[in-house]
Each structure stands twice: as C-alpha cells, then as structure tokens.
Design an enzyme around this catalytic site. Sequence first.
Site, PDB file in Angstrom:
ATOM      1  N   THR A 165      55.770  58.558  54.866  1.00 19.61           N
ATOM      2  CA  THR A 165      56.762  57.636  54.307  1.00 19.61           C
ATOM      3  C   THR A 165      56.145  56.793  53.193  1.00 19.61           C
ATOM      4  O   THR A 165      56.682  56.707  52.092  1.00 19.61           O
ATOM      5  CB  THR A 165      57.304  56.724  55.437  1.00 19.61           C
ATOM      6  OG1 THR A 165      57.771  57.560  56.500  1.00 19.61           O
ATOM      7  CG2 THR A 165      58.408  55.841  54.947  1.00 19.61           C
ATOM      8  N   TYR A 173      58.555  52.753  60.056  1.00 22.15           N
ATOM      9  CA  TYR A 173      58.710  52.535  58.612  1.00 22.15           C
ATOM     10  C   TYR A 173      59.880  53.373  58.061  1.00 22.15           C
ATOM     11  O   TYR A 173      60.523  53.006  57.101  1.00 22.15           O
ATOM     12  CB  TYR A 173      57.460  52.996  57.860  1.00 22.15           C
ATOM     13  CG  TYR A 173      56.256  52.076  57.867  1.00 22.15           C
ATOM     14  CD1 TYR A 173      56.253  50.844  58.525  1.00 22.15           C
ATOM     15  CD2 TYR A 173      55.099  52.462  57.181  1.00 22.15           C
ATOM     16  CE1 TYR A 173      55.126  50.037  58.496  1.00 22.15           C
ATOM     17  CE2 TYR A 173      53.977  51.651  57.141  1.00 22.15           C
ATOM     18  CZ  TYR A 173      53.986  50.441  57.807  1.00 22.15           C
ATOM     19  OH  TYR A 173      52.874  49.639  57.771  1.00 22.15           O
ATOM     20  N   GLY A 174      60.060  54.541  58.657  1.00 16.54           N
ATOM     21  CA  GLY A 174      60.871  55.586  58.027  1.00 16.54           C
ATOM     22  C   GLY A 174      62.350  55.314  57.904  1.00 16.54           C
ATOM     23  O   GLY A 174      63.055  56.018  57.187  1.00 16.54           O
ATOM     24  N   ASP A 225      48.727  53.751  59.254  1.00 17.23           N
ATOM     25  CA  ASP A 225      50.059  54.311  59.486  1.00 17.23           C
ATOM     26  C   ASP A 225      50.874  53.210  60.165  1.00 17.23           C
ATOM     27  O   ASP A 225      50.330  52.165  60.540  1.00 17.23           O
ATOM     28  CB  ASP A 225      49.943  55.549  60.405  1.00 17.23           C
ATOM     29  CG  ASP A 225      51.305  56.150  60.724  1.00 17.23           C
ATOM     30  OD1 ASP A 225      52.141  56.242  59.821  1.00 17.23           O
ATOM     31  OD2 ASP A 225      51.537  56.526  61.895  1.00 17.23           O
ATOM     32  N   SER A 226      52.161  53.467  60.358  1.00 20.04           N
ATOM     33  CA  SER A 226      52.983  52.480  61.065  1.00 20.04           C
ATOM     34  C   SER A 226      52.567  52.371  62.532  1.00 20.04           C
ATOM     35  O   SER A 226      52.837  51.359  63.173  1.00 20.04           O
ATOM     36  CB  SER A 226      54.454  52.892  60.978  1.00 20.04           C
ATOM     37  OG  SER A 226      54.634  54.148  61.603  1.00 20.04           O
ATOM     38  N   GLU A 269      55.776  57.417  69.645  1.00 18.78           N
ATOM     39  CA  GLU A 269      55.327  56.045  69.913  1.00 18.78           C
ATOM     40  C   GLU A 269      55.451  55.687  71.394  1.00 18.78           C
ATOM     41  O   GLU A 269      54.755  54.820  71.896  1.00 18.78           O
ATOM     42  CB  GLU A 269      56.124  55.040  69.076  1.00 18.78           C
ATOM     43  CG  GLU A 269      55.731  55.001  67.610  1.00 18.78           C
ATOM     44  CD  GLU A 269      54.300  54.534  67.364  1.00 18.78           C
ATOM     45  OE1 GLU A 269      53.803  53.666  68.093  1.00 18.78           O
ATOM     46  OE2 GLU A 269      53.672  55.082  66.430  1.00 18.78           O
ATOM     47  N   CYS A 285      50.441  58.364  56.261  1.00 18.36           N
ATOM     48  CA  CYS A 285      51.848  58.119  56.521  1.00 18.36           C
ATOM     49  C   CYS A 285      52.656  58.803  55.421  1.00 18.36           C
ATOM     50  O   CYS A 285      52.494  58.470  54.236  1.00 18.36           O
ATOM     51  CB  CYS A 285      52.100  56.609  56.519  1.00 18.36           C
ATOM     52  SG  CYS A 285      53.847  56.195  56.696  1.00 18.36           S
ATOM     53  N   CYS A 312      55.801  63.895  58.326  1.00 20.61           N
ATOM     54  CA  CYS A 312      55.546  62.613  58.996  1.00 20.61           C
ATOM     55  C   CYS A 312      54.359  62.857  59.919  1.00 20.61           C
ATOM     56  O   CYS A 312      54.342  63.839  60.676  1.00 20.61           O
ATOM     57  CB  CYS A 312      56.766  62.179  59.802  1.00 20.61           C
ATOM     58  SG  CYS A 312      56.426  60.775  60.895  1.00 20.61           S
ATOM     59  N   THR A 313      53.386  61.962  59.868  1.00 20.03           N
ATOM     60  CA  THR A 313      52.148  62.197  60.617  1.00 20.03           C
ATOM     61  C   THR A 313      52.331  62.080  62.131  1.00 20.03           C
ATOM     62  O   THR A 313      51.446  62.477  62.887  1.00 20.03           O
ATOM     63  CB  THR A 313      51.048  61.230  60.143  1.00 20.03           C
ATOM     64  OG1 THR A 313      51.565  59.889  60.188  1.00 20.03           O
ATOM     65  CG2 THR A 313      50.617  61.557  58.721  1.00 20.03           C
ATOM     66  N   HIS A 314      53.462  61.550  62.555  1.00 18.56           N
ATOM     67  CA  HIS A 314      53.745  61.536  63.997  1.00 18.56           C
ATOM     68  C   HIS A 314      54.112  62.943  64.508  1.00 18.56           C
ATOM     69  O   HIS A 314      53.965  63.221  65.701  1.00 18.56           O
ATOM     70  CB  HIS A 314      54.940  60.616  64.307  1.00 18.56           C
ATOM     71  CG  HIS A 314      54.627  59.151  64.317  1.00 18.56           C
ATOM     72  ND1 HIS A 314      54.433  58.416  63.177  1.00 18.56           N
ATOM     73  CD2 HIS A 314      54.489  58.270  65.354  1.00 18.56           C
ATOM     74  CE1 HIS A 314      54.196  57.146  63.500  1.00 18.56           C
ATOM     75  NE2 HIS A 314      54.222  57.033  64.819  1.00 18.56           N
TER      76      HIS A 314
END
Length: 273
Positions: A71, A38-39, A6-7, A147, A69, A181-183
């Site tokens: 995105t 990334y998004g 992922d990012s 993040e 991810c 979005c995995t976040h």
Amino acid sequence: MIGIFDSGVGGLTALWELRRLRPDLDIVYFGDTAHVPYGTRSPEMIRRFAGEAVGFLSGLGAEAILVACGTVSSVALPALSEHTGCPLFGVVEPAAEVAYRVSKNKKIGILATEATVGSGAFDRALRRLGPVVTRSLACPLFVSLAENGFTAPDDPVARAAAEHYLAPLRESALDTLILGCTHFPLLAAHIHRVLPGVRLIGAGEAAAAVLVEETPRVGHGELAVFASDAPDRFEATAARILGTSLPVHVQKYIPRRIQTTAGRYTDTIRKRN
Ligand code: DGL
C-alpha cells in the site's frame, strides 16, 4: 542497519526473507499497529503514517529502509524521501519484475489492498516491462485475518474468505499472481487451494532480494522490533502466525522517547561495528 516497516505483521514476510538471505544484517522492524489497516485509508493518511514510520527508522540510524508494504509502496513512496536521506526500497517494481519473468502466458493477477488496487501501481509496473494482461483484485479481509492469526491451512474462516474473493479468478487463465500486500503470503495455502497451479509471488520477498543485492555492508544479525501500539499483542500474533517466538521482545515506539531508544540502539550497533 536496515529499517523495515509495515502497518502490522505483513512485513514479517519480508523480514524473514531478508534474514534468510542475509542473517548478518542488523535490522529494526516497525509494525504500525496503532494504524493498521492502511489499505482502506486515503492516500493522504497513508502518506502521513508512512512518513512517521520512515522518520522513526531514520532517527534510529537506518542506512536503508525496506517499505515492506504494498500500500505504501503504491501510493506514498516518492513522498517518503522528504522524511529521510537514506535509500528507500519499495515492493512494486521487484514483484512486477519477478512475476513478468516467471509468467509464461503474460496473464498476471494482482491481489492487494483497496488503496493499492486503486492506485494501479502494479499494473503500470508490469506494462512497463512489456505486453501483459493484468487482473487486479482487492482482498481487504485478508489483512484482518492475518492480523488476528486466522492463517492456519485448515482455518475455516480463511478458507471461506479465499473462496469468496478468488472464485472470479478461477476461469481467468492467469498463470502468475502477485501477492501485492505483504500480509497475503501468510494465506498462501488458502490461495493455492482455490487457484492450484498459479504461481504466487510475494511482494515483500521479491523486494528483500533486491535490497540484499544493493547492501554490501555486513552487521551482526541484530534484530529489534517495535510496534506503535499493543506490543504484546503484536508479539503473540507474530508467534502464532509463524509457529515460533520472535527472537526478541517487541518494544513500544512512543514518539517522545525516540531519542532515548535511538541513542541506545545506535550506540550498540556502533560499538560492535
Ligand atoms: N501489508 C500492507 C500492504 O502490503 C498493509 C495492509 C493494510 O494494512 O491494509 O499493503
């Protein structure tokens, strides 16, 4: 060995699900912290970063790669097979399938990054499954919040961001929401507070469940974690988010050292198998 990337820390939501379902699998996780987020980037740039990540994991000996991810899964998945011969698992179809199955009124929302929403990938995947009303919303600030560790259920900044983004969905009659979005599962408490009663489907978790069904091979539960920049910060953020330490030290992925690192890691796995 399974590769996941992922990012940044978002893919950890898929990693944890994968480890919960199959603690025996050997996993290498890569957070592309040099390029997060990334998004908000162009599809060309997302494809380039994702290609490098897949090449790195493939070079380490990944037998399957979970693209944790939304995105990358939405805008770059077909292009990634140029960089690896191993099977790639994206998050779009698995999440759409779970959401479609659990939704009673077939009014399904998608929260994701700008690139994902712009691609329309989740909407298309849902429509392929049958009649459905979809509503997509980009929430780019959620990635930065995760993040930077602003994820606690009582965090006032995350709370304000959730109110801001999700207020338009309050009257929408959605009964299911894909966290595309995995976040975003890291902010689930805040999303729940604004939209109580709406079922949340984590895209990374859904994809992890599909991968385990198709991965019979058993390993030894080894985990290696790489970040492309500031590995200490990545480790600290992950620990803060999860309320626990990562069970391994995060290593920095430096392109010119791939050979050395890959050799050491795959040797360990081969010896044990
Ligand atoms: N977690 C990723 C996704 O699922 C990337 C978010 C970002 O870096 O913008 O879309």
